[in-house]
Design a protein around this motif. Structure first.
Motif, short mmCIF file in Angstrom:
data_model
loop_
_atom_site.label_atom_id
_atom_site.label_comp_id
_atom_site.label_asym_id
_atom_site.label_seq_id
_atom_site.Cartn_x
_atom_site.Cartn_y
_atom_site.Cartn_z
N GLY A 29 0.86 -1.31 0.02
CA GLY A 29 0.42 -0.05 -0.17
C GLY A 29 0.64 1.12 0.21
O GLY A 29 0.47 2.59 -0.34
N GLU A 30 1.68 1.18 0.08
CA GLU A 30 2.67 2.14 0.22
C GLU A 30 3.69 2.26 -0.86
O GLU A 30 4.30 4.13 -1.07
CB GLU A 30 4.27 2.09 1.46
N SER A 64 1.30 3.59 -2.93
CA SER A 64 0.13 3.86 -4.30
C SER A 64 0.83 5.05 -4.83
O SER A 64 0.10 5.18 -5.56
CB SER A 64 -0.94 3.91 -3.64
N CYS A 96 -1.76 -4.69 -5.59
CA CYS A 96 -1.72 -3.49 -4.79
C CYS A 96 -3.60 -3.14 -5.09
O CYS A 96 -4.22 -2.91 -4.65
CB CYS A 96 -1.72 -2.68 -6.84
N ALA A 101 -4.69 -3.99 -1.81
CA ALA A 101 -4.11 -2.68 -1.01
C ALA A 101 -4.35 -1.70 -1.22
O ALA A 101 -4.94 -0.73 -0.62
CB ALA A 101 -2.12 -2.21 -1.55
N PHE A 158 -5.65 0.09 -4.14
CA PHE A 158 -5.46 1.00 -4.96
C PHE A 158 -5.04 0.43 -6.69
O PHE A 158 -4.32 -0.76 -6.54
CB PHE A 158 -3.89 1.61 -5.12
N SER A 159 -4.73 0.99 -7.54
CA SER A 159 -4.51 1.03 -9.24
C SER A 159 -3.27 1.28 -9.59
O SER A 159 -3.31 3.12 -9.37
CB SER A 159 -5.76 1.61 -9.97
N PRO A 160 -1.66 1.00 -9.24
CA PRO A 160 -1.04 2.13 -10.17
C PRO A 160 -1.16 2.48 -11.34
O PRO A 160 -1.90 2.20 -12.21
CB PRO A 160 0.12 0.38 -10.18
N ARG A 161 -0.47 3.56 -11.56
CA ARG A 161 -0.19 3.94 -12.51
C ARG A 161 0.71 4.27 -13.00
O ARG A 161 2.19 3.68 -12.74
CB ARG A 161 -0.16 5.88 -11.86
#
Length: 305
Positions: A195-196, A198, A221, A224, A226-229
């Motif tokens: 999560g860190e 993100s 992800c 956790a 979020f959806s990573p960029r």
């Protein structure tokens, strides 16, 4: 064994078939030339001659993409079978006997095996008599198809996958490590929570190139929250490390056995919480015998320790 019409077989050469199979597997002339150990112009020439002899177009080429035509898709398994038959004939002619020629295995390899692959090769070489390994690098799907066609005795693959004519034997599990800029605050952590990450863009291969890896990271992800960029992902590991090390902060992932072999001072490799790992399996033909596989399985067992 598949055969070509007589008027074509007289002129079609093995080099042309090898070039076609390499391009069909890599879908890239430069990577095919590298795999064959020849120049890209030579590959293009061999393909043009083959298409001319067959009277059909096997590949659709553009400035950005290479794709198989319908005829190329039909021709690919036949070309593989011809090459496999030729290789089998070579083996029969040079089987161990009075000359004591060492036994060899054709093994499909992949990026990221790192120290584990070195251990497998060392174990095979230490056997009595030694077992020689001929490594062939190709995309996952191509490795599986070569095993099914008899062109490879076995191939390493990662994650869950399915293919006709092959069986998967699990040999070990590899942990994934996060790659971070050494200057980033997260680099000071012994373990990085998923999560860190993100706030940072992710550099990862396109899913079509490695579905198990991408799915594992994306699911972690999502779990956790979020959806990573996504950021651009260079092809080579060294280029990935350089991209993460310089410019705006970003992150990537690497297999732990591969990370152990790298010397990097501007990036760090950290385990994650929760841990991320993929199973490595040995893809073997369905009709493979214990005698054929025993040395390789024994070497893999040693490398798993």
């Amino acid at each position: 064994m598949p055969h070509l019409p007589a008027w074509q077989a007289d002129r079609v050469e093995l080099r042309q078939l090898e070039s076609f199979v390499a391009v069909a597997e890599q879908l890239h002339f430069g990577r095919a030339a590298e795999a064959l150990g020849i120049g890209q112009p030579a590959v293009s020439q061999q393909l043009a001659r083959l298409e001319r002899e067959l009277g059909v177009r096997l590949l659709d080429r553009s400035s950005r993409h290479v794709r198989l035509t319908a005829a190329g898709s039909r021709f690919l398994p036949e070309a593989r079978a011809v090459l496999a038959a030729v290789e089998l004939a070579r083996e029969r002619a040079t089987e161990p006997g009075a000359h004591g020629r060492p036994r060899s295995l054709r093994i499909g390899s992949s990026a990221g095996l790192g120290a584990r692959l070195g251990r497998v090769l060392a174990e095979l070489d230490a056997m009595n008599p030694p077992v020689m390994a001929e490594l062939v690098t190709a995309p996952t799907r191509a490795r599986l198809e070569r095993v099914a066609a008899g062109q490879l005795d076995a191939a390493f693959v990662r994650g869950p996958t399915h293919a006709a004519g092959v069986e998967l034997v699990e040999v070990w599990e590899d942990r994934l490590l996060v790659v971070l800029p050494a200057r980033h605050e997260l680099a000071r952590r012994e373990v990085v929570a998923v999560g860190e990450l993100s706030a940072l863009p992710l550099r990862i291969v396109a899913r079509r190139a490695n579905p198990p890896l991408v799915d594992l990271v994306m699911h972690a992800c999502a779990a956790a929250g979020f959806s990573p960029r996504l950021e651009s992902h260079p092809e080579s590991v060294q280029d990935i490390l350089a991209a993460v090390a310089s410019g705006p902060p970003s992150w990537s992932v690497i297999y732990e056995p591969h990370a152990r072999m790298l010397s990097a001072d501007r990036v760090v490799f950290r385990p994650t919480d929760p841990p991320l790992a993929l199973t490595t399996s040995l893809a073997v033909p369905l009709d493979a015998t214990t005698t054929t596989l025993a040395p390789l399985l024994k070497a893999c067992s040693a490398a798993a320790d």
